[in-house]
Design a protein around this motif. Structure first.
Motif, PDB file in Angstrom:
ATOM      1  N   ASP A 154       0.753  -1.324  -0.216  1.00 35.11           N
ATOM      2  CA  ASP A 154       0.150  -0.160   0.310  1.00 35.11           C
ATOM      3  C   ASP A 154       0.710   1.300  -0.268  1.00 35.11           C
ATOM      4  O   ASP A 154       1.048   1.929  -1.087  1.00 35.11           O
ATOM      5  CB  ASP A 154      -1.234   0.165   0.970  1.00 35.11           C
ATOM      6  CG  ASP A 154      -2.112   0.767   0.921  1.00 35.11           C
ATOM      7  OD1 ASP A 154      -2.701   0.843   0.291  1.00 35.11           O
ATOM      8  OD2 ASP A 154      -1.694   2.300   1.316  1.00 35.11           O
ATOM      9  N   HIS A 155       1.368   1.090   0.620  1.00 33.81           N
ATOM     10  CA  HIS A 155       2.312   2.395   0.752  1.00 33.81           C
ATOM     11  C   HIS A 155       4.229   2.476   1.806  1.00 33.81           C
ATOM     12  O   HIS A 155       3.894   1.448   2.603  1.00 33.81           O
ATOM     13  CB  HIS A 155       1.513   3.630   1.190  1.00 33.81           C
ATOM     14  CG  HIS A 155       1.535   3.619   2.805  1.00 33.81           C
ATOM     15  ND1 HIS A 155       0.253   3.196   3.483  1.00 33.81           N
ATOM     16  CD2 HIS A 155       2.037   3.398   4.724  1.00 33.81           C
ATOM     17  CE1 HIS A 155       0.391   2.580   4.667  1.00 33.81           C
ATOM     18  NE2 HIS A 155       1.649   3.335   5.460  1.00 33.81           N
ATOM     19  N   PHE A 156       4.599   3.354   1.462  1.00 34.95           N
ATOM     20  CA  PHE A 156       5.903   3.861   1.787  1.00 34.95           C
ATOM     21  C   PHE A 156       5.427   4.704   3.801  1.00 34.95           C
ATOM     22  O   PHE A 156       4.654   5.705   3.484  1.00 34.95           O
ATOM     23  CB  PHE A 156       7.361   4.156   1.792  1.00 34.95           C
ATOM     24  CG  PHE A 156       7.269   3.546   0.059  1.00 34.95           C
ATOM     25  CD1 PHE A 156       7.355   2.083   0.182  1.00 34.95           C
ATOM     26  CD2 PHE A 156       8.045   4.058  -0.805  1.00 34.95           C
ATOM     27  CE1 PHE A 156       7.869   1.062  -0.845  1.00 34.95           C
ATOM     28  CE2 PHE A 156       7.554   3.510  -1.946  1.00 34.95           C
ATOM     29  CZ  PHE A 156       7.518   2.130  -1.902  1.00 34.95           C
ATOM     30  N   HIS A 213      10.103   4.907   8.439  1.00 32.37           N
ATOM     31  CA  HIS A 213       9.573   4.388   9.522  1.00 32.37           C
ATOM     32  C   HIS A 213       8.743   2.845   8.997  1.00 32.37           C
ATOM     33  O   HIS A 213       8.715   2.617  10.049  1.00 32.37           O
ATOM     34  CB  HIS A 213       8.385   5.735   9.441  1.00 32.37           C
ATOM     35  CG  HIS A 213       7.609   5.784  10.963  1.00 32.37           C
ATOM     36  ND1 HIS A 213       6.570   4.633  11.834  1.00 32.37           N
ATOM     37  CD2 HIS A 213       8.089   6.683  11.661  1.00 32.37           C
ATOM     38  CE1 HIS A 213       5.739   5.340  12.650  1.00 32.37           C
ATOM     39  NE2 HIS A 213       6.930   5.865  12.831  1.00 32.37           N
ATOM     40  N   HIS A 214       7.922   2.704   8.320  1.00 33.38           N
ATOM     41  CA  HIS A 214       7.266   2.088   7.974  1.00 33.38           C
ATOM     42  C   HIS A 214       6.752   1.426   6.820  1.00 33.38           C
ATOM     43  O   HIS A 214       6.781   2.299   5.287  1.00 33.38           O
ATOM     44  CB  HIS A 214       6.098   1.366   8.708  1.00 33.38           C
ATOM     45  CG  HIS A 214       4.655   2.640   8.872  1.00 33.38           C
ATOM     46  ND1 HIS A 214       4.333   3.177   9.164  1.00 33.38           N
ATOM     47  CD2 HIS A 214       3.682   2.469   7.764  1.00 33.38           C
ATOM     48  CE1 HIS A 214       4.090   4.094   9.279  1.00 33.38           C
ATOM     49  NE2 HIS A 214       3.103   3.604   7.940  1.00 33.38           N
ATOM     50  N   VAL A 215       6.698   0.478   5.832  1.00 35.84           N
ATOM     51  CA  VAL A 215       6.446  -0.220   5.001  1.00 35.84           C
ATOM     52  C   VAL A 215       4.591  -0.719   5.211  1.00 35.84           C
ATOM     53  O   VAL A 215       5.176  -1.575   6.122  1.00 35.84           O
ATOM     54  CB  VAL A 215       6.980  -1.269   3.932  1.00 35.84           C
ATOM     55  CG1 VAL A 215       8.027  -1.936   4.742  1.00 35.84           C
ATOM     56  CG2 VAL A 215       6.632  -1.154   2.601  1.00 35.84           C
ATOM     57  N   ILE A 266       6.715  -2.527  10.110  1.00 35.74           N
ATOM     58  CA  ILE A 266       5.186  -3.531   9.399  1.00 35.74           C
ATOM     59  C   ILE A 266       4.504  -2.555   9.524  1.00 35.74           C
ATOM     60  O   ILE A 266       3.772  -2.780  10.762  1.00 35.74           O
ATOM     61  CB  ILE A 266       5.398  -4.635   8.747  1.00 35.74           C
ATOM     62  CG1 ILE A 266       7.099  -5.107   8.289  1.00 35.74           C
ATOM     63  CG2 ILE A 266       4.710  -4.972   7.872  1.00 35.74           C
ATOM     64  CD1 ILE A 266       7.947  -4.695   7.481  1.00 35.74           C
ATOM     65  N   GLU A 267       3.460  -1.910   8.241  1.00 34.16           N
ATOM     66  CA  GLU A 267       2.472  -1.968   8.814  1.00 34.16           C
ATOM     67  C   GLU A 267       1.062  -2.597   8.374  1.00 34.16           C
ATOM     68  O   GLU A 267       1.260  -3.169   6.913  1.00 34.16           O
ATOM     69  CB  GLU A 267       1.930  -0.327   8.671  1.00 34.16           C
ATOM     70  CG  GLU A 267       0.437   0.072   9.230  1.00 34.16           C
ATOM     71  CD  GLU A 267      -0.372   1.111   8.794  1.00 34.16           C
ATOM     72  OE1 GLU A 267       0.544   1.946   7.789  1.00 34.16           O
ATOM     73  OE2 GLU A 267      -1.039   2.022   8.859  1.00 34.16           O
ATOM     74  N   ILE A 268       0.276  -3.358   8.947  1.00 30.39           N
ATOM     75  CA  ILE A 268      -0.873  -4.180   8.596  1.00 30.39           C
ATOM     76  C   ILE A 268      -2.597  -2.986   8.264  1.00 30.39           C
ATOM     77  O   ILE A 268      -2.361  -2.760   8.859  1.00 30.39           O
ATOM     78  CB  ILE A 268      -1.232  -5.199   8.810  1.00 30.39           C
ATOM     79  CG1 ILE A 268       0.051  -6.447   9.267  1.00 30.39           C
ATOM     80  CG2 ILE A 268      -1.780  -6.469   7.600  1.00 30.39           C
ATOM     81  CD1 ILE A 268       0.449  -6.706   7.996  1.00 30.39           C
TER      82      ILE A 268
HETATM   83 FE   LIG Z   1       1.095   3.479   7.400  1.00 29.85          FE
END
Ligand SMILES: [Fe+2]
Length: 357
Positions: A154-156, A213-215, A266-268
């Motif tokens: 979805d995003h960085f 920060h996250h993917v 990692i974000e879900i």
């Molecule tokens: Fe995010």
């Protein structure tokens, strides 16, 4: 890295979407167990030093590259552009900005054709490519579908000390801002920017940077995210659940943040909204609105504001990190007890059932 972003005269490359991230991990076997064994990403190809992974609905070669290395860090934030000519456009654009660029022939990264990797004005390793190997889209391979299936990249999310400068650079590059967080003095703490028709392809979070920060990977539904929490509990790795699950205010997405064996976040993520119209309105949140980061008002753990991954330059060395000098979001909204303030002193909005607050 330059202190300011010059105004480009050349056209920006036509970016389609965020496509993959390349991260360096210090123990490839442990990382494989996490990304394949726990999260169920699909292996397109692998060798003793590198694993190429994709989400269920992806048809390009990979969304995530895990590469064995000495220091955990991010080697590339890669975007797909609209045509092969746009790779040339990206190279010319960044050269004009005074950035270091490196053209990479087909096969330099498996599954990726001609590409250009750059050290961008904020110090991030960005890559632009069009040509890629197509692989089987697993959308209807329900025999492979797990209860916590990750279906798309979805995003960085990038940490940078100067969000307004970063926002100007990315807007020049053709991104549009869907949402941001500011205070009453006009200090910007974060911004969400998109090319594809969702809330974002990347976001800027104010803090010491450049860092990653996250993917984020998307699931179809909220219950897929709950399953990931249950599974991590069953595997006795709940200490790797950093924040959530919850509902974001910004983006409206249902979310979970987890940490891989090296601490890469990692974000879900699921259920944000369509942003494709040219006059899609930008939503601005007050930094003191405690529903901006979590719609239910749950506190954000301080580590979420302070911890992030190093990023690499084109020689593979970690970029030096510059401290943010503007007030940080954590400093203005999180108390010594680690809990976010719900509102500024003396403010009480009250509520009415059924009212638009
Ligand atoms: Fe995010």
């Amino acid at each position: 890295m330059t202190d300011f972003v010059p105004t480009p005269t050349l056209p920006a490359p036509d970016i389609v979407r965020c496509a993959y991230m390349e991260i360096v991990v210090t123990d490839l076997a442990k990382s494989r167990e996490f990304y394949v064994g726990v999260l169920g990403l699909h292996v397109t190809e692998e060798d003793e030093n590198t694993i190429y992974l994709r989400s269920l609905e992806e048809f390009i070669h990979h969304n995530l590259v895990l590469r064995q290395g000495p220091v955990a860090a991010v080697a590339a934030f890669a975007y797909r552009v609209k045509s092969p000519a746009e790779v040339d456009a990206a190279e010319a654009y960044y050269r004009e900005l005074g950035c270091r660029t490196e053209r990479r022939p087909k096969g330099f990264t498996k599954g990726i054709g001609d590409s250009v990797r750059v050290e961008d004005p904020l110090g991030f390793p960005y890559e632009f490519f069009y040509e890629t190997e197509h692989v089987e889209r697993l959308t209807q391979r329900y025999d492979l579908y797990s209860a916590g299936e990750l279906v798309r990249l979805d995003h960085f999310n990038q940490v940078t000390p100067d969000v307004p400068r970063g926002r100007r650079y990315l807007e020049d590059l053709g991104f549009r801002v869907s949402e941001d967080i500011q205070d009453s003095d006009g200090v910007t703490y974060a911004a969400w920017l998109h090319r594809k028709q969702t809330v974002h392809d990347t976001a800027l979070t104010g803090g010491d940077g450049p860092r990653m920060h996250h993917v984020a990977f998307a699931t179809h539904e909220k219950h897929n995210i709950i399953q990931i929490c249950d599974k991590m509990g069953a595997l006795r790795i709940s200490d790797r659940i950093e924040r959530g699950p919850g509902r974001h205010g910004v983006s409206n997405a249902f979310y979970l943040y987890i940490l891989d064996p090296d601490g890469h976040r990692i974000e879900i993520y699921t259920q944000d909204y369509y942003t494709g119209d040219p006059d899609n309105p930008t939503v601005t949140w007050d930094v003191h609105d405690n529903q901006r980061r979590d719609w239910w008002g749950n506190p954000v753990v301080p580590s979420w504001y302070t911890e992030a991954s190093l990023v690499l330059d084109l020689d593979g060395k970690p970029q030096p990190v510059t401290a943010r000098t503007d007030a940080s979001e954590m400093a203005v909204t999180v108390g010594a007890d680690g809990f976010s303030y719900t509102r500024q002193d003396g403010e009480d909005k009250g509520f009415k059932v059924g009212a638009q607050l």
